[in-house]
Design a protein around this motif. Structure first.
Motif, PDB file in Angstrom:
ATOM      1  N   VAL A  47       0.816  -1.321   0.046  1.00  0.00           N
ATOM      2  CA  VAL A  47      -0.178   0.066  -0.028  1.00  0.00           C
ATOM      3  C   VAL A  47       1.095   1.338  -0.027  1.00  0.00           C
ATOM      4  N   GLN A  48       1.741   1.385   0.992  1.00  0.00           N
ATOM      5  CA  GLN A  48       2.529   2.542   1.064  1.00  0.00           C
ATOM      6  C   GLN A  48       3.409   2.780  -0.290  1.00  0.00           C
ATOM      7  N   THR A  49       4.091   1.604  -0.848  1.00  0.00           N
ATOM      8  CA  THR A  49       4.821   1.938  -1.902  1.00  0.00           C
ATOM      9  C   THR A  49       3.859   2.613  -3.198  1.00  0.00           C
ATOM     10  N   ALA A  50       2.770   1.997  -3.293  1.00  0.00           N
ATOM     11  CA  ALA A  50       1.888   2.226  -4.299  1.00  0.00           C
ATOM     12  C   ALA A  50       1.362   3.612  -4.286  1.00  0.00           C
ATOM     13  N   LEU A  51       0.899   4.233  -3.096  1.00  0.00           N
ATOM     14  CA  LEU A  51       0.480   5.331  -2.789  1.00  0.00           C
ATOM     15  C   LEU A  51       1.589   6.497  -2.824  1.00  0.00           C
ATOM     16  N   THR A  52       2.676   6.008  -2.406  1.00  0.00           N
ATOM     17  CA  THR A  52       4.094   7.082  -2.468  1.00  0.00           C
ATOM     18  C   THR A  52       4.112   7.347  -4.147  1.00  0.00           C
ATOM     19  N   THR A  53       4.354   6.271  -4.740  1.00  0.00           N
ATOM     20  CA  THR A  53       4.413   6.346  -6.242  1.00  0.00           C
ATOM     21  C   THR A  53       3.538   7.255  -7.009  1.00  0.00           C
ATOM     22  N   LEU A  54       2.174   6.981  -6.675  1.00  0.00           N
ATOM     23  CA  LEU A  54       1.377   8.014  -7.186  1.00  0.00           C
ATOM     24  C   LEU A  54       1.165   9.377  -6.765  1.00  0.00           C
ATOM     25  N   ARG A  55       1.450   9.716  -5.492  1.00  0.00           N
ATOM     26  CA  ARG A  55       1.667  10.816  -4.722  1.00  0.00           C
ATOM     27  C   ARG A  55       2.849  11.662  -5.512  1.00  0.00           C
ATOM     28  N   ASP A  56       4.066  11.147  -5.407  1.00  0.00           N
ATOM     29  CA  ASP A  56       5.475  11.672  -5.760  1.00  0.00           C
ATOM     30  C   ASP A  56       5.789  11.768  -7.170  1.00  0.00           C
ATOM     31  N   GLU A  57       5.186  10.527  -8.092  1.00  0.00           N
ATOM     32  CA  GLU A  57       5.460  10.743  -9.420  1.00  0.00           C
ATOM     33  C   GLU A  57       4.257  10.980 -10.250  1.00  0.00           C
ATOM     34  N   ALA A  58       3.059  11.089  -9.786  1.00  0.00           N
ATOM     35  CA  ALA A  58       1.886  11.327 -10.576  1.00  0.00           C
ATOM     36  C   ALA A  58       1.133  12.571 -10.292  1.00  0.00           C
ATOM     37  N   GLY A  59       1.491  12.942  -8.864  1.00  0.00           N
ATOM     38  CA  GLY A  59       1.136  14.223  -8.299  1.00  0.00           C
ATOM     39  C   GLY A  59      -0.440  14.267  -7.679  1.00  0.00           C
ATOM     40  N   PHE A  60      -0.726  13.086  -7.091  1.00  0.00           N
ATOM     41  CA  PHE A  60      -1.967  12.877  -6.397  1.00  0.00           C
ATOM     42  C   PHE A  60      -1.561  13.034  -4.900  1.00  0.00           C
ATOM     43  N   ASP A  61      -1.692  14.347  -4.745  1.00  0.00           N
ATOM     44  CA  ASP A  61      -1.400  14.626  -3.310  1.00  0.00           C
ATOM     45  C   ASP A  61      -2.730  14.847  -2.297  1.00  0.00           C
ATOM     46  N   HIS A  62      -3.740  14.485  -2.775  1.00  0.00           N
ATOM     47  CA  HIS A  62      -4.880  14.584  -2.067  1.00  0.00           C
ATOM     48  C   HIS A  62      -5.734  13.218  -1.936  1.00  0.00           C
ATOM     49  N   LEU A  81      -8.059   8.904  -4.591  1.00  0.00           N
ATOM     50  CA  LEU A  81      -7.049   9.810  -4.694  1.00  0.00           C
ATOM     51  C   LEU A  81      -7.496  10.948  -5.599  1.00  0.00           C
ATOM     52  N   LYS A  82      -7.148  12.236  -5.469  1.00  0.00           N
ATOM     53  CA  LYS A  82      -7.187  13.129  -6.387  1.00  0.00           C
ATOM     54  C   LYS A  82      -6.018  14.146  -6.138  1.00  0.00           C
ATOM     55  N   LYS A  83      -6.096  15.344  -7.142  1.00  0.00           N
ATOM     56  CA  LYS A  83      -5.112  16.266  -6.926  1.00  0.00           C
ATOM     57  C   LYS A  83      -5.769  17.476  -6.638  1.00  0.00           C
ATOM     58  N   TYR A  84      -4.888  18.159  -5.755  1.00  0.00           N
ATOM     59  CA  TYR A  84      -5.584  19.488  -5.357  1.00  0.00           C
ATOM     60  C   TYR A  84      -5.490  20.398  -6.543  1.00  0.00           C
ATOM     61  N   ALA A  85      -4.692  20.365  -7.443  1.00  0.00           N
ATOM     62  CA  ALA A  85      -4.632  21.210  -8.802  1.00  0.00           C
ATOM     63  C   ALA A  85      -5.514  20.925  -9.722  1.00  0.00           C
ATOM     64  N   ASP A  86      -5.932  19.671  -9.771  1.00  0.00           N
ATOM     65  CA  ASP A  86      -7.031  19.327 -10.481  1.00  0.00           C
ATOM     66  C   ASP A  86      -7.890  18.273 -10.040  1.00  0.00           C
ATOM     67  N   PRO A  87      -8.865  18.299  -9.311  1.00  0.00           N
ATOM     68  CA  PRO A  87      -9.593  17.248  -8.682  1.00  0.00           C
ATOM     69  C   PRO A  87     -10.608  16.312  -9.782  1.00  0.00           C
ATOM     70  N   THR A  88     -10.380  16.868 -10.993  1.00  0.00           N
ATOM     71  CA  THR A  88     -11.054  15.801 -12.025  1.00  0.00           C
ATOM     72  C   THR A  88     -10.133  14.825 -12.354  1.00  0.00           C
ATOM     73  N   GLN A  89      -8.935  14.976 -11.950  1.00  0.00           N
ATOM     74  CA  GLN A  89      -7.849  13.465 -12.049  1.00  0.00           C
ATOM     75  C   GLN A  89      -8.122  12.824 -10.850  1.00  0.00           C
ATOM     76  N   GLU A  90      -8.470  11.439 -10.971  1.00  0.00           N
ATOM     77  CA  GLU A  90      -8.740  10.841  -9.722  1.00  0.00           C
ATOM     78  C   GLU A  90      -8.325   9.281 -10.196  1.00  0.00           C
ATOM     79  N   VAL A  91      -8.088   8.612  -9.044  1.00  0.00           N
ATOM     80  CA  VAL A  91      -7.490   7.126  -8.972  1.00  0.00           C
ATOM     81  C   VAL A  91      -7.950   6.423  -7.995  1.00  0.00           C
ATOM     82  N   SER A  92      -8.478   5.389  -7.984  1.00  0.00           N
ATOM     83  CA  SER A  92      -8.843   4.613  -6.776  1.00  0.00           C
ATOM     84  C   SER A  92      -7.925   3.320  -6.416  1.00  0.00           C
ATOM     85  N   ILE A  93      -7.318   3.348  -5.516  1.00  0.00           N
ATOM     86  CA  ILE A  93      -6.559   2.047  -4.994  1.00  0.00           C
ATOM     87  C   ILE A  93      -7.427   0.999  -4.217  1.00  0.00           C
TER      88      ILE A  93
END
Length: 552
Positions: A47-62, A81-93
């Motif tokens: 879980v932590q590896t996947a979420l860290t990858t999406l946060r740091d490399e894809a910008g999903f900071d929310h 997961l979303k992005k504060y800069a663009d919440p229309t970009q979403e992904v579910s883990i």
């Protein structure tokens, strides 16, 4: 794992999903797309590896929400997961765990807000999160037996809580001769804590060393009740009870999720009526927040508190004319609204516009009495500091986030209703303190007034033969098996979201509420530690929490 949306995902989202799949690589062991976002299945120990990858490399900071549930063959945690800069970009883990060992790696080191989310999932569903810093119940008493949203929970089982289970945890050291600190209980009482909230506080003199909000005193099982109700009519009355100070925004949160799930369109005229009602309701919430905060900070009951309630009452009169109710409006229906503005229409519009026309002078009063007040400034400027990066870690949204300079508002960034057709601005302040959060709410009242005025103009000129209030919604709604969606709206307190999973019946199989107050309150320790007790009270008031929404 199944998906009901695969072919319905827009082509651009499909492209993004392929890129995310390539980014996750072997971390993703399957796909489980939702109606709102692509979904990827991840092993519970990754879980932590996947979420860290999406946060740091894809910008999903929310980390917007965590939905937990139990199936016949597994437990499941879904990180939205979303992005504060663009919440229309979403992904579910999606993280499945076996029924005989529901243990998953904690996401807390990646997103601080996961601490409270995972405690709730453990409390209500029974999933354990390995490595969690404080995995204990958050809504129910610590000695509670069983998990109410698990399949094997016995609702008839008596709950016997011994006195020993609730013994005083500081009995042996509260009278220590050499103690340098003091343990202080703040609450649970009302209204000083904005509801039945208990804050465990450790002090060094009057300086706050540690703060732990203790919630759950008002838990009303809203999610369980929604799961036992029917989509069409039985669920809609519940949302008004979540944030009961600005209720109508809650109705839209449910409507948006259910309409997405059942593929229901809303007529344009009804969208304008929804936008009108919700912005009036937002104003009632901000007026109440303003008045109670002034009462918290310098005990002003005779001026600001009464002024705020005066203006709130005027707006509630308008909403009563529109909905027939003074507090629990129940105005929305799936596919539209229950009825049009009252007759005579001209009288209703004039009443609304009279209030809007007088608002500039009213706001000037607030600034003269409140924001220009020296005592108020001394209590609020540079207290309750919440830096933007910290706010994002806790999933903070709404005026609290915008008071920290975070330019995030779902009405503009993930448009719904009629907002993208109107002229208005998102309000932000860079102070990051209690004062900035007050300024945001005051300025947002002015923006809501702009929206209301434009809605009235549109409704006045709308051709009578095109005033469609509801789309043609089937009498019984049965969305497809295992269709899933998460949709959110911009409530008065921030991002208010609803996750629904259907099972081809007329009631949800899982109904999860994402409360902005839940997130915002979890950040209180970051705002209060190192400050004085009066600053803690001011910081709590600046969050404008409603415990009916925190506990749900």
């Amino acid at each position: 794992m199944s998906s009901q949306r695969g072919e319905r995902l827009p082509a651009v989202q499909e492209l993004e999903a392929d890129e995310l799949a390539e980014l996750l690589g072997d971390l993703a062991i399957g796909r489980d797309d939702h109606l709102n976002a692509p979904g990827f299945v991840v092993r519970p120990d990754e879980v932590q590896t996947a979420l860290t990858t999406l946060r740091d490399e894809a910008g999903f900071d929310h980390l917007s929400c965590l939905s937990a549930q139990q199936y016949e063959d597994r437990y499941e945690s879904i990180y939205h997961l979303k992005k504060y800069a663009d919440p229309t970009q979403e992904v579910s883990i999606v993280v499945p765990t076996p029924t005989d060992a529901p243990v998953s790696q904690t996401a807390e080191p990646v997103y601080r807000t996961a601490e409270w989310h995972e405690r709730e999932a453990y409390d209500l569903v029974g999933i354990e999160y390995e490595g969690h810093p404080d995995l204990r119940r958050i809504l129910l008493p610590q000695a509670w037996k069983g998990h109410p949203l698990s399949n094997d929970y016995d609702q008839n089982r008596p709950q016997i809580v011994t006195l020993e289970a609730h013994r005083n945890p500081i009995k042996h050291d509260e009278y220590a001769d050499n103690a340098d600190t003091m343990f202080l209980n703040i609450g649970p009482h009302h209204p000083a804590t904005h509801g039945v909230l208990h804050i465990e506080t450790v002090l060094d003199g009057e300086q706050v060393l540690d703060v732990r909000p203790d919630i759950g005193y008002l838990h009303r099982c809203e999610e369980q009740m929604a799961q036992s109700g029917k989509y069409r009519h039985e669920i809609m009355p519940y949302p008004d009870r979540w944030d009961y100070t600005a209720n109508m925004t809650n109705e839209w949160a449910y409507a948006r999720a259910a309409e997405d799930l059942a593929d229901i369109d809303v007529p344009e005229y009804a969208q304008i009526l929804r936008t009108l009602g919700v912005e009036l309701s937002r104003m009632t919430g901000h007026f109440l927040a303003l008045g109670t905060f002034a009462l918290d900070v310098y005990g002003d009951f005779t001026a600001i508190f009464q002024y705020a309630f005066r203006d709130r009452e005027i707006v509630q009169n308008i909403l009563e004319d529109l909905t027939g109710q003074r507090m629990m409006y129940n105005y929305f229906r799936l596919g539209g609204v229950i009825w049009d503005v009252p007759e005579p229409r001209r009288e209703f519009f004039d009443k609304t516009l009279d209030f809007i026309d007088g608002l500039p002078a009213t706001m000037e009063e607030y600034h003269d009495l409140l924001t220009s007040n020296e005592i108020f400034q001394l209590r609020c400027v540079d207290t309750g500091i919440l830096e933007p990066d910290v706010a994002k870690q806790y999933g903070v949204t709404g005026p609290v986030a915008r008071g920290s300079g975070i330019d995030y508002d779902l009405r503009r960034d993930d448009p719904y209703g009629y907002y993208d057709q109107l002229d208005w601005d998102v309000v932000t302040e860079d102070g990051c303190d209690n004062y900035a959060r007050v300024l945001v709410r005051l300025r947002e009242v002015e923006q809501s007034a702009r929206i209301v005025e434009q809605c009235v103009e549109l409704l006045e000129d709308w051709p009578e033969e095109e005033r469609t209030l509801q789309s043609n919604v089937p009498r019984t709604l049965k969305p497809p098996m295992d269709a899933e969606t998460y949709r959110a709206v911009e409530g008065a307190k921030g991002e208010l979201g609803v996750y629904i999973r259907s099972d081809n019946t007329d009631s949800p199989a899982r109904f999860k509420i994402r409360s902005p107050c839940f997130h915002n309150l979890s950040a209180l320790p970051e705002m209060s530690e190192g400050e004085l007790v009066p600053d803690l009270i001011a910081s709590l008031g600046s969050l404008d929490i409603v415990l009916g929404e925190v506990d749900r």
